[in-house]
Design a protein around this motif. Sequence first.
Motif, short mmCIF file in Angstrom:
data_model
loop_
_atom_site.label_atom_id
_atom_site.label_comp_id
_atom_site.label_asym_id
_atom_site.label_seq_id
_atom_site.Cartn_x
_atom_site.Cartn_y
_atom_site.Cartn_z
N ALA A 9 0.84 -1.34 0.25
CA ALA A 9 0.01 0.09 0.06
C ALA A 9 1.00 1.40 0.07
O ALA A 9 0.65 2.16 -0.86
CB ALA A 9 -1.09 0.04 1.34
N ARG A 10 1.80 1.33 0.87
CA ARG A 10 2.76 2.58 0.83
C ARG A 10 3.65 2.69 -0.40
O ARG A 10 3.69 3.79 -0.90
CB ARG A 10 3.85 2.36 2.16
N ARG A 11 3.97 1.57 -1.03
CA ARG A 11 4.72 1.50 -2.32
C ARG A 11 3.70 2.06 -3.15
O ARG A 11 4.26 3.24 -4.06
CB ARG A 11 5.14 0.01 -2.49
N LEU A 12 2.43 1.63 -3.33
CA LEU A 12 1.61 2.07 -4.36
C LEU A 12 1.23 3.75 -4.11
O LEU A 12 1.80 4.49 -5.11
CB LEU A 12 0.29 1.60 -4.10
N LEU A 13 1.09 4.13 -3.05
CA LEU A 13 0.77 5.38 -2.65
C LEU A 13 1.91 6.45 -2.70
O LEU A 13 1.78 7.33 -3.35
CB LEU A 13 0.10 5.76 -1.13
N ILE A 14 2.93 6.07 -2.20
CA ILE A 14 4.21 6.84 -2.41
C ILE A 14 4.99 6.80 -3.52
O ILE A 14 5.19 7.64 -4.47
CB ILE A 14 5.11 6.82 -1.19
N ASP A 15 5.63 5.47 -3.74
CA ASP A 15 6.57 5.08 -4.87
C ASP A 15 5.88 5.40 -6.16
O ASP A 15 6.51 5.94 -7.31
CB ASP A 15 7.32 4.01 -4.51
N TYR A 16 4.88 4.64 -6.50
CA TYR A 16 4.07 4.73 -7.69
C TYR A 16 3.67 6.09 -8.23
O TYR A 16 3.98 6.37 -9.30
CB TYR A 16 3.02 3.82 -7.68
N THR A 17 3.06 6.73 -7.18
CA THR A 17 2.29 8.06 -7.44
C THR A 17 3.95 8.97 -7.81
O THR A 17 3.60 9.70 -8.90
CB THR A 17 1.95 8.56 -6.09
N ARG A 18 4.84 9.03 -7.21
CA ARG A 18 5.81 9.83 -7.27
C ARG A 18 6.45 9.42 -8.60
O ARG A 18 6.89 10.14 -9.53
CB ARG A 18 6.89 9.90 -6.15
N ASP A 19 6.89 8.24 -9.03
CA ASP A 19 7.49 7.69 -10.17
C ASP A 19 6.72 8.02 -11.40
O ASP A 19 7.32 8.09 -12.32
CB ASP A 19 7.89 6.33 -9.85
N MET A 20 5.29 7.68 -11.32
CA MET A 20 4.76 8.05 -12.53
C MET A 20 4.60 9.38 -12.74
O MET A 20 4.61 9.86 -14.02
CB MET A 20 3.32 7.42 -12.23
N ASP A 77 -5.90 -5.12 6.77
CA ASP A 77 -6.59 -6.44 7.49
C ASP A 77 -6.16 -7.42 6.40
O ASP A 77 -6.90 -7.77 5.22
CB ASP A 77 -8.22 -5.93 7.58
N GLY A 78 -5.25 -8.27 6.65
CA GLY A 78 -4.85 -9.37 5.97
C GLY A 78 -4.19 -8.91 4.71
O GLY A 78 -3.42 -7.97 4.56
N ARG A 79 -4.96 -9.22 3.50
CA ARG A 79 -4.41 -8.66 2.17
C ARG A 79 -5.05 -7.58 1.79
O ARG A 79 -4.97 -6.87 0.75
CB ARG A 79 -4.61 -9.83 1.25
N ARG A 80 -6.12 -6.93 2.50
CA ARG A 80 -6.96 -5.81 2.37
C ARG A 80 -6.32 -4.57 2.86
O ARG A 80 -5.73 -4.68 4.09
CB ARG A 80 -8.50 -6.02 2.63
N PHE A 81 -6.53 -3.27 2.29
CA PHE A 81 -6.23 -2.14 2.93
C PHE A 81 -7.16 -0.85 2.48
O PHE A 81 -7.71 -1.02 1.52
CB PHE A 81 -4.67 -1.55 2.55
N ALA A 82 -6.99 -0.10 3.48
CA ALA A 82 -8.01 1.15 3.20
C ALA A 82 -7.00 2.24 3.29
O ALA A 82 -6.33 2.29 4.51
CB ALA A 82 -9.12 1.36 3.81
#
Length: 132
Positions: A9-20, A77-82
């Motif tokens: 989730a952190r990789r998506l929100l921070i790294d993915y957003t920045r890199d894209m 929660d397990g494999r889910r995040f919000a």
Amino acid sequence: MSDTTERAARRLLIDYTRDMALSDEDPAQIVGRTLTDDAVWVTDGRELSRDQLIAHATPVRKNVTASDMRIDDLLVDGRRFAARCRLGAEHRKLGHVVTELLLIGEVAVDGRVRRIHQLGRTPLAERPEAGA
């Protein structure tokens, strides 16, 4: 699995957003390391294909000169995040723009994001025309 989910989730929100937005790396590689091949991404009720996510990098990279993602809340929660977060961006034409985001996601066993449902809004006080 919760640690893997939080990292994804952190990789998506921070790294993915920045890199894209800001890197010179091939957007297909960024999408490939962050999302599964069968990933589903729905933003404000509109499903985006993998090709649309990749293509989105071109106009973003042309117009955004800086960005900052603030994660206000992240629940796992397990494999889910919000997540509840704010994306601030310096836009060449619009100036500083802030978008509030709510995301619900699911992470695959390999640690990449498999599903995202995202809602976004730009608060009136943060819209460039509001200050004009």
